[in-house]
Design an enzyme around this catalytic site. Structure first.
Site, PDB file in Angstrom:
ATOM      1  N   HIS A 188      12.125   3.361 -17.523  1.00 47.68           N
ATOM      2  CA  HIS A 188      11.169   2.865 -18.298  1.00 47.68           C
ATOM      3  C   HIS A 188      11.758   1.442 -18.763  1.00 47.68           C
ATOM      4  O   HIS A 188      10.808   0.462 -18.905  1.00 47.68           O
ATOM      5  CB  HIS A 188      10.905   3.727 -19.471  1.00 47.68           C
ATOM      6  N   ARG A 295      -4.408  -0.047 -10.481  1.00 52.34           N
ATOM      7  CA  ARG A 295      -3.952   1.314 -10.003  1.00 52.34           C
ATOM      8  C   ARG A 295      -4.322   2.394 -11.239  1.00 52.34           C
ATOM      9  O   ARG A 295      -3.671   2.249 -12.359  1.00 52.34           O
ATOM     10  CB  ARG A 295      -2.344   1.110 -10.345  1.00 52.34           C
ATOM     11  N   GLU A 429      -1.160   2.258   4.270  1.00 50.39           N
ATOM     12  CA  GLU A 429       0.026   2.608   3.774  1.00 50.39           C
ATOM     13  C   GLU A 429       0.956   3.470   4.255  1.00 50.39           C
ATOM     14  O   GLU A 429       1.848   4.052   4.051  1.00 50.39           O
ATOM     15  CB  GLU A 429       0.156   2.773   2.233  1.00 50.39           C
ATOM     16  N   ASP A 453       4.612   1.799   0.101  1.00 49.25           N
ATOM     17  CA  ASP A 453       4.605   3.039   0.935  1.00 49.25           C
ATOM     18  C   ASP A 453       4.540   2.849   2.255  1.00 49.25           C
ATOM     19  O   ASP A 453       5.112   3.792   3.095  1.00 49.25           O
ATOM     20  CB  ASP A 453       3.354   3.897   0.677  1.00 49.25           C
ATOM     21  N   CYS A 500      -1.436  -5.649  -0.804  1.00 47.78           N
ATOM     22  CA  CYS A 500      -1.139  -5.356  -2.301  1.00 47.78           C
ATOM     23  C   CYS A 500      -0.004  -4.847  -2.591  1.00 47.78           C
ATOM     24  O   CYS A 500       0.364  -4.699  -3.941  1.00 47.78           O
ATOM     25  CB  CYS A 500      -2.400  -4.463  -2.974  1.00 47.78           C
TER      26      CYS A 500
HETATM   27  C1  PEP Z   1       1.889   0.440  -1.968  1.00 47.77           C
HETATM   28  O1  PEP Z   1       2.426   1.630  -1.591  1.00 47.77           O
HETATM   29  O2  PEP Z   1       2.472  -0.568  -1.549  1.00 47.77           O
HETATM   30  C2  PEP Z   1       1.192   0.282  -3.027  1.00 47.77           C
HETATM   31  C3  PEP Z   1       0.703  -1.116  -3.359  1.00 47.77           C
HETATM   32  O3  PEP Z   1       0.820   1.421  -3.966  1.00 47.77           O
HETATM   33  P1  PEP Z   1       2.138   2.031  -4.856  1.00 47.77           P
HETATM   34  O4  PEP Z   1       2.980   1.069  -4.922  1.00 47.77           O
HETATM   35  O5  PEP Z   1       1.165   2.228  -6.099  1.00 47.77           O
HETATM   36  O6  PEP Z   1       2.148   3.314  -4.381  1.00 47.77           O
HETATM   37 MG    MG Z   2       1.199   3.283  -2.333  1.00 55.67          MG
END
Ligand code: PEP
Ligand code: MG
Length: 540
Positions: A188, A295, A429, A453, A500
């Site tokens: 955190h 998100r 992803e 991911d 993203c």
């Molecule tokens: C990703 O996987 O790149 C993504 C933007 O989603 P998160 O980081 O929330 O898994």
């Molecule tokens: Mg992701």
């Protein structure tokens, strides 16, 4: 002069005095008690006092770091009422006839050790939380004042580890940097540091007995280095670099209102990623063209029941209204893996990153999915909203999603509730999504690549595992080729594609992304102007 290295959580460079935060000053003595009831009632009062303190910290954190970051204090409040934890303390007082301070401290140590020994990285990180709560209870029982972190002079905080309560109590204006021995990028403290834009290094092997409060230090988040007692020569070099950084920041401000266009005329959209409604201010402040990733799962975290359709609708409406016609891409809930929520009752999995998460939950439990879809379709009336589905691996999944969306539309029609059908896109992803991106492109309005991911699944490296840090390489050819393949397939079908994941903000790759023809990059708000600068200087 001592130079130590660690992992940088936020890039920045600073020079200033050190404030060493040691937490082992709390000496808890074991004493024998005779009046068990009186001890239990002291414990109860200390718990009530802690609830009030945590509520205050929650309020402060919401203001400074947003609701998602503040949610931990709600979790703390719940942990304080946890039956297993309280039973263990009560039991020790009753059977061993020991004072409450001792029972709390021992139970805190036991629980913390139990969490620390768990395999799951998220649960491991909870060890610090239970310690934090127990220390607070002990302090209250001993009638000690909390350390007043808010009243110190601007300093570089050097500590073993920092709990969320400590981080949030600190007055941002007075913190120059964080340097901690422990803590993962998932802790955190690291998350808060990033949200607050405070330079921070973790995993620095510093001996707290060898550094003194008041001594000078340099924290270089670019190199991942801290220098205690820097020489005069280093100090003047660093001061020069700080001036350069400040100059760069000023220059960046002049880019507000300017186009994201290369010297050769190629344009790209630069949007921002957010986790809560309160982040929208940063998006506007940094002049992002839209929100490329909201998100939405953060609305589900740190609470003990599902957010209602109305709560979600209000949050989404507020974001799209505030963005006043600019694109807002809301990702449907991505719960599971590192984002665990008790009331989803997901159960323990051996391999959560490859487990029951994100769209898989939505397809298996459409009741949960439909509440969110209703809220999204209703909010779409108020602005430029798009929906994005995470963790897709097949065209069948998208077809099934569309069937559920059709059912939601029919229900809204029947209820005579106004709604609008937004654009629908998917996250790319998983390697599977890349490999069938030609077929997926025909079904959806846009793609957004989740490189965090995509990297973990392409390279078979758990993104949460600290031990794999040296192997985790999002610049790996395999990842870049995946991005290119998805981009080509999107464009063949006339669809737009963006990134993203964190890689979108990697300035070393901006030119490559432009060459691939990506249409959008969505980055943390504080990177928007830096990426704009890289685009405007790109040699394509
Ligand atoms: C990703 O996987 O790149 C993504 C933007 O989603 P998160 O980081 O929330 O898994
Ligand atoms: Mg992701």
């Amino acid at each position: 002069m001592v130079t130590l290295s660690g992992r940088s959580v936020y890039k920045g460079i600073i020079i200033g005095p050190v404030a060493v935060l040691k937490k082992d000053g709390q000496q808890v003595k074991r004493t024998r008690i005779t009046d068990v009831e009186a001890e239990l009632s002291r414990l109860k009062m200390a718990g009530e006092q802690a609830q009030v303190q945590l509520q205050k910290l929650y309020g402060k954190a919401v203001k400074e770091a947003g609701e998602a970051s503040a949610a931990i204090f709600e979790v703390y409040q719940m942990m304080l009422e946890d039956d297993d934890y309280l039973d263990a303390i009560h039991n020790m007082i009753q059977t061993e006839l020991v004072n409450a301070e001792y029972a709390v401290a021992m139970t805190g140590d036991n629980f913390s050790e139990m969490f620390a020994n768990m395999d799951d990285d998220y649960m491991k990180a909870r060890a610090a939380d239970v310690k934090d709560i127990s220390n607070r209870l002990v302090r209250n029982l001993m009638g000690q004042e909390e350390v007043d972190l808010a009243s110190m002079e601007p300093s570089i905080i050097v500590a073993d580890d920092l709990s969320p309560s400590e981080t949030v109590q600190m007055d941002k204006e007075k913190i120059l940097a964080f340097v901690t021995v422990h803590g993962s990028t998932n802790s955190h403290a690291a998350i808060l540091a990033r949200m607050m834009n405070i330079p921070a290094l973790i995993g620095v092997p510093v001996n707290l007995d060898e550094v003194n409060t008041g001594m000078q230090a340099v924290v270089d988040g670019f190199k991942g280095e801290v220098i205690f007692g820097p020489s005069e020569e280093i100090c003047s070099e660093v001061e020069e670099r700080i001036r350069e950084e400040q100059e760069k920041m000023k220059l960046l401000q002049t880019l507000k209102g300017k186009e994201n266009v290369t010297p050769s005329g190629q344009k790209i959209n630069i949007y921002a990623n957010i986790g809560s409604v309160s982040d929208v201010g940063d998006v506007l402040e940094n002049d992002a063209g839209g929100i490329g990733l909201f998100r939405s799962e953060f609305l589900y975290l740190g609470r003990d029941d599902f957010p209602t359709e109305e709560e979600q609708f209000q949050a989404y409406r507020q974001v799209v209204q505030t963005m006043a016609g600019k694109k807002v891409i809301i990702r449907t809930l991505d719960i599971g893996a590192d984002k665990q929520v008790d009331y989803f009752k997901l159960g323990k999995e051996d391999n959560p990153a490859m487990g029951y998460r994100a769209i898989r939950i939505c397809l298996k439990q459409p009741g949960i999915f439909k509440v969110q879809l209703r809220a999204l379709l209703r909010a779409a009336v108020y602005g430029n909203l798009s929906i994005m589905y995470p963790m897709i691996i097949s065209v069948e999944e998208v077809r099934r999603i569309y069937e559920i969306v059709d059912e939601v539309k029919a229900e809204l029609d029947e209820d005579q509730v106004p709604y609008k059908m937004p654009e629908q896109g998917i996250m790319i992803e998983t390697p599977a999504a890349v490999m069938v991106s030609d077929e997926l492109a025909e079904l959806v309005d846009f793609f957004s690549i989740g490189t965090n991911d995509l990297t973990q699944y392409t390279l078979a490296l758990d993104r949460q595992n600290e031990k794999l840090y040296d192997f985790y390489n999002p610049h790996h050819k395999a990842v870049l080729r995946m991005i290119k393949m998805a981009a080509d397939n999107a464009h063949k079908c006339g669809k737009w594609i963006g990134i993203c994941g964190e890689l979108g903000a990697d300035l070393e790759l901006t030119e490559e992304f432009l060459r691939m023809g990506l249409d959008e990059l969505s980055v943390v708000p504080s990177m928007v102007l830096r990426v704009r600068k890289a685009v405007r200087e790109a040699n394509i």
